[in-house]
Write a protein that holds these residues in place. Structure first.
Motif, PDB file in Angstrom:
ATOM      1  N   CYS A   8       0.831  -1.213   0.000  1.00  0.00           N
ATOM      2  CA  CYS A   8       0.000   0.000   0.000  1.00  0.00           C
ATOM      3  C   CYS A   8       0.862   1.258   0.000  1.00  0.00           C
ATOM      4  N   HIS A   9       1.863   1.289   0.878  1.00  0.00           N
ATOM      5  CA  HIS A   9       2.713   2.480   0.960  1.00  0.00           C
ATOM      6  C   HIS A   9       3.485   2.703  -0.339  1.00  0.00           C
ATOM      7  N   ASP A  10       3.962   1.628  -0.926  1.00  0.00           N
ATOM      8  CA  ASP A  10       4.676   1.749  -2.196  1.00  0.00           C
ATOM      9  C   ASP A  10       3.736   2.279  -3.286  1.00  0.00           C
ATOM     10  N   LEU A  11       2.518   1.755  -3.280  1.00  0.00           N
ATOM     11  CA  LEU A  11       1.533   2.179  -4.263  1.00  0.00           C
ATOM     12  C   LEU A  11       1.144   3.646  -4.072  1.00  0.00           C
ATOM     13  N   ARG A  12       0.952   4.058  -2.812  1.00  0.00           N
ATOM     14  CA  ARG A  12       0.610   5.462  -2.545  1.00  0.00           C
ATOM     15  C   ARG A  12       1.711   6.390  -3.038  1.00  0.00           C
ATOM     16  N   THR A  13       2.960   6.007  -2.798  1.00  0.00           N
ATOM     17  CA  THR A  13       4.088   6.831  -3.241  1.00  0.00           C
ATOM     18  C   THR A  13       4.104   6.968  -4.759  1.00  0.00           C
ATOM     19  N   ARG A  14       3.836   5.859  -5.451  1.00  0.00           N
ATOM     20  CA  ARG A  14       3.805   5.893  -6.912  1.00  0.00           C
ATOM     21  C   ARG A  14       2.709   6.820  -7.423  1.00  0.00           C
ATOM     22  N   LEU A  15       1.504   6.645  -6.919  1.00  0.00           N
ATOM     23  CA  LEU A  15       0.356   7.402  -7.422  1.00  0.00           C
ATOM     24  C   LEU A  15       0.421   8.874  -7.027  1.00  0.00           C
ATOM     25  N   ALA A  16       1.005   9.151  -5.845  1.00  0.00           N
ATOM     26  CA  ALA A  16       1.058  10.533  -5.357  1.00  0.00           C
ATOM     27  C   ALA A  16       1.962  11.423  -6.204  1.00  0.00           C
ATOM     28  N   ARG A  17       2.795  10.837  -7.051  1.00  0.00           N
ATOM     29  CA  ARG A  17       3.625  11.649  -7.945  1.00  0.00           C
ATOM     30  C   ARG A  17       2.760  12.396  -8.962  1.00  0.00           C
ATOM     31  N   ARG A  18       1.543  11.868  -9.216  1.00  0.00           N
ATOM     32  CA  ARG A  18       0.696  12.471 -10.245  1.00  0.00           C
ATOM     33  C   ARG A  18      -0.658  12.948  -9.720  1.00  0.00           C
ATOM     34  N   TRP A  19      -1.147  12.313  -8.654  1.00  0.00           N
ATOM     35  CA  TRP A  19      -2.476  12.670  -8.144  1.00  0.00           C
ATOM     36  C   TRP A  19      -2.449  12.700  -6.616  1.00  0.00           C
ATOM     37  N   VAL A  20      -3.313  13.501  -6.025  1.00  0.00           N
ATOM     38  CA  VAL A  20      -3.393  13.551  -4.568  1.00  0.00           C
ATOM     39  C   VAL A  20      -3.918  12.204  -4.072  1.00  0.00           C
ATOM     40  N   THR A  21      -3.085  11.491  -3.327  1.00  0.00           N
ATOM     41  CA  THR A  21      -3.378  10.118  -2.922  1.00  0.00           C
ATOM     42  C   THR A  21      -3.184   9.968  -1.421  1.00  0.00           C
ATOM     43  N   LEU A  22      -4.120   9.264  -0.777  1.00  0.00           N
ATOM     44  CA  LEU A  22      -4.123   9.097   0.681  1.00  0.00           C
ATOM     45  C   LEU A  22      -4.011   7.627   1.041  1.00  0.00           C
ATOM     46  N   TYR A  23      -3.271   7.333   2.106  1.00  0.00           N
ATOM     47  CA  TYR A  23      -3.258   5.988   2.703  1.00  0.00           C
ATOM     48  C   TYR A  23      -4.012   6.051   4.017  1.00  0.00           C
ATOM     49  N   ASP A  24      -4.877   5.069   4.262  1.00  0.00           N
ATOM     50  CA  ASP A  24      -5.646   5.056   5.508  1.00  0.00           C
ATOM     51  C   ASP A  24      -5.854   3.619   5.954  1.00  0.00           C
ATOM     52  N   ASP A  25      -5.520   3.343   7.227  1.00  0.00           N
ATOM     53  CA  ASP A  25      -5.742   2.004   7.784  1.00  0.00           C
ATOM     54  C   ASP A  25      -6.403   2.072   9.166  1.00  0.00           C
ATOM     55  N   THR A  26      -7.128   3.163   9.424  1.00  0.00           N
ATOM     56  CA  THR A  26      -7.614   3.426  10.778  1.00  0.00           C
ATOM     57  C   THR A  26      -8.972   2.808  11.078  1.00  0.00           C
ATOM     58  N   ALA A  27      -9.506   1.986  10.179  1.00  0.00           N
ATOM     59  CA  ALA A  27     -10.801   1.356  10.420  1.00  0.00           C
ATOM     60  C   ALA A  27     -10.930   0.134   9.515  1.00  0.00           C
ATOM     61  N   ALA A  28     -12.025  -0.608   9.700  1.00  0.00           N
ATOM     62  CA  ALA A  28     -12.321  -1.722   8.811  1.00  0.00           C
ATOM     63  C   ALA A  28     -12.621  -1.192   7.417  1.00  0.00           C
ATOM     64  N   ILE A  29     -12.517  -2.071   6.428  1.00  0.00           N
ATOM     65  CA  ILE A  29     -12.576  -1.622   5.039  1.00  0.00           C
ATOM     66  C   ILE A  29     -13.913  -0.957   4.705  1.00  0.00           C
ATOM     67  N   GLY A  30     -15.018  -1.471   5.234  1.00  0.00           N
ATOM     68  CA  GLY A  30     -16.323  -0.857   4.960  1.00  0.00           C
ATOM     69  C   GLY A  30     -16.408   0.563   5.475  1.00  0.00           C
ATOM     70  N   ARG A  31     -15.877   0.777   6.674  1.00  0.00           N
ATOM     71  CA  ARG A  31     -15.886   2.125   7.254  1.00  0.00           C
ATOM     72  C   ARG A  31     -14.939   3.048   6.475  1.00  0.00           C
ATOM     73  N   LEU A  32     -13.814   2.499   6.007  1.00  0.00           N
ATOM     74  CA  LEU A  32     -12.889   3.319   5.219  1.00  0.00           C
ATOM     75  C   LEU A  32     -13.537   3.774   3.919  1.00  0.00           C
ATOM     76  N   TYR A  33     -14.292   2.885   3.285  1.00  0.00           N
ATOM     77  CA  TYR A  33     -15.013   3.280   2.069  1.00  0.00           C
ATOM     78  C   TYR A  33     -15.991   4.405   2.360  1.00  0.00           C
ATOM     79  N   ARG A  34     -16.758   4.275   3.441  1.00  0.00           N
ATOM     80  CA  ARG A  34     -17.756   5.295   3.778  1.00  0.00           C
ATOM     81  C   ARG A  34     -17.089   6.634   4.060  1.00  0.00           C
ATOM     82  N   ARG A  35     -15.939   6.596   4.705  1.00  0.00           N
ATOM     83  CA  ARG A  35     -15.218   7.827   5.016  1.00  0.00           C
ATOM     84  C   ARG A  35     -14.789   8.535   3.738  1.00  0.00           C
TER      85      ARG A  35
END
Length: 495
Positions: free
Chosen positions: A394-421
């Protein structure tokens, strides 16, 4: 849906779009701070406006003029004499109101027919118990209002160490005058021919008597303005050029807001009557938006004629004309002015994007922001944050994508809650790294090197190889391809 201002204010505070200025000290009236998501949204609005109206046109150039200007600028422009509102004060609570707007406010009433019970009554309506209409202060309901007096809306300050009349200057109440006083500089530097425009995005300040409705009317705000200079002696489409260009700019501005998400049903035109026109205007048309408090101005497009250039020429002694080589004459151009507030545009985009939906028996709040405006373009999420290989991917992917687009990493909740956020803040795409992506060494299972992309509005999911992510997002976020077009090339993933 019809969303209340309270709902949007709560969302903005909770998710980091907008905060009350100096909140820990009780706040500063009608001043607002843009948080981590708000500043991205605001910058995106300015960026696409500048790109569409300046960079992609060959007849508009840019400018960034100083906020502090020579005091005579405001004498010449008429602001010192005419930029006023009628003000009244409550003799009891000392609140101040615009005299011409006081009847548009809900009012407090102590009703004698109900033994003095206190009621809040809608603007313009009588008390349903005693039939009385407002005559006292709408705020406290007790004090009489003073007679109206004129109040200049400009913030006065002093330049230099001594506070004296010679050092008086003002925080600009509009960005337009910085363009007018630089008309000849830009003309000489760029060798432009009429028609051409000068654009500017910048802060302006107005000491409003009754600001309010969140960021709709504030004392410090940001404008996106163009002064488009036209030869009044020419014709276009069989009409005077200034009138034809005025209509073109009205249509272009309507199309721009629609392009980035405003429902045309929520936008309408308001033609200023003769008694509404500013002293410099030949014609003014406002784009009104259906805000929670009713139809109110989103932006204005005015035909300012040659008033400003003539005034500055008169007060400065400088010639502010364009030389028409064909007619061998000097021309004072007419000016068409599309003027939009960044803050009002941001508020309108938020209101129009807000949805509350039922998904599997639960409420989903989603901001259907246009991808170009969304503060975060991509959120990278781990399905299992306790798996170091998933998190590292995930961190490697965020670094790659953030070179071109505003990209966020988040692991502070279960996946369903992360989607809703992410739905609630308008993120158009989430990328999820799961066990299938990296495999399971203990079970001897190799990863497939694919991740799940989830689209915000449809909640559809597809499986895409890691190596193809930049290509996929470039098609959608840079080239304007639709989600349906891109998703058709990849297998669906279960929701």
């Amino acid at each position: 849906m019809n969303v209340t201002m309270d709902v949007i204010v709560s969302l903005c505070k909770r998710r980091g779009f907008i905060f009350q200025s100096s909140e820990i000290y009780g706040g500063t009236g009608s001043c607002w701070d843009y948080g981590p998501l708000g500043v991205e949204l605001k910058n995106n609005i300015k960026r696409v406006w500048w790109r569409d109206f300046v960079q992609q046109r060959d007849d508009v150039v840019g400018l960034d003029a100083s906020i502090l200007m020579h005091a005579t600028v405001w004498k010449a422009s008429g602001h010192l004499d005419n930029f006023t509102d009628p003000m009244v004060d409550c003799r009891e609570c000392k609140r101040r109101f615009r005299a011409d707007k006081v009847d548009e406010l809900d009012w407090t009433h102590y009703c004698t027919a109900t033994k003095g019970n206190k009621f809040t009554i809608k603007a313009g309506e009588p008390c349903k118990h005693c039939g009385e209409r407002r005559t006292l202060c709408p705020e406290c309901g007790k004090g009489e209002l003073t007679a109206p007096r004129q109040f200049n809306l400009m913030f006065k300050t002093f330049m230099g160490p001594v506070e004296e009349d010679a050092a008086v200057t003002y925080l600009r109440p509009e960005t337009a005058q910085g363009i007018f006083v630089n008309f000849d500089n830009v003309l000489q530097a760029t060798r432009r021919r009429l028609p051409f425009g000068i654009a500017q995005i910048g802060k302006a300040f107005r000491n409003e008597i009754t600001p309010g409705n969140f960021i709709f009317r504030t004392r410090e705000f940001e404008q996106m303005e163009i002064e488009y200079f036209v030869n009044p002696h020419e014709e276009l489409d069989g009409r005077p050029a200034d009138e034809a260009w005025h209509d073109r700019w009205i249509a272009d501005c309507q199309a721009w807001f629609a392009r980035y998400g405003l429902d045309p049903a929520n936008v309408r035109l308001h033609e200023h009557a003769r008694d509404e026109l500013a002293h410099y205007a030949k014609r003014t048309v406002d784009l009104l938006y259906r805000f929670p408090m009713g139809w109110s101005e989103l932006m204005g497009i005015a035909n300012r004629t040659d008033f400003d250039l003539k005034q500055h020429a008169k007060f400065s002694g400088k010639t502010l004309t364009w030389f028409d080589e064909e007619r061998k004459e000097h021309v004072v151009p007419y000016v068409i002015e599309p003027s939009a507030g960044v803050d009002r545009a941001l508020l309108a985009f938020l209101l129009d994007a807000y949805r509350e939906e039922q998904v599997r028996g639960e409420k989903r709040v989603v901001l259907r922001l246009h991808p170009e405006l969304a503060p975060i373009k991509i959120a990278v999420l781990p399905l299992l944050k306790k798996r170091p290989d998933i998190v590292a991917t995930c961190h490697d992917l965020r670094t790659r994508l953030a070179r071109r687009w505003v990209t966020l990493y988040d692991d502070t909740a279960a996946i369903g809650r992360l989607y809703r956020r992410q739905d609630e803040v308008g993120t158009p795409f989430c990328v999820t790294v799961d066990v299938k992506t990296v495999g399971d060494a203990e079970k001897g299972e190799a990863g497939d090197g694919k991740v799940t992309i989830r689209e915000r509005d449809s909640m559809e999911q597809i499986r895409v190889p890691l190596a193809e992510l930049e290509t996929v997002f470039a098609r959608i976020l840079d080239d304007g391809a639709t989600w349906a077009d891109v998703a058709a090339a990849y297998p669906r993933a279960a929701n």
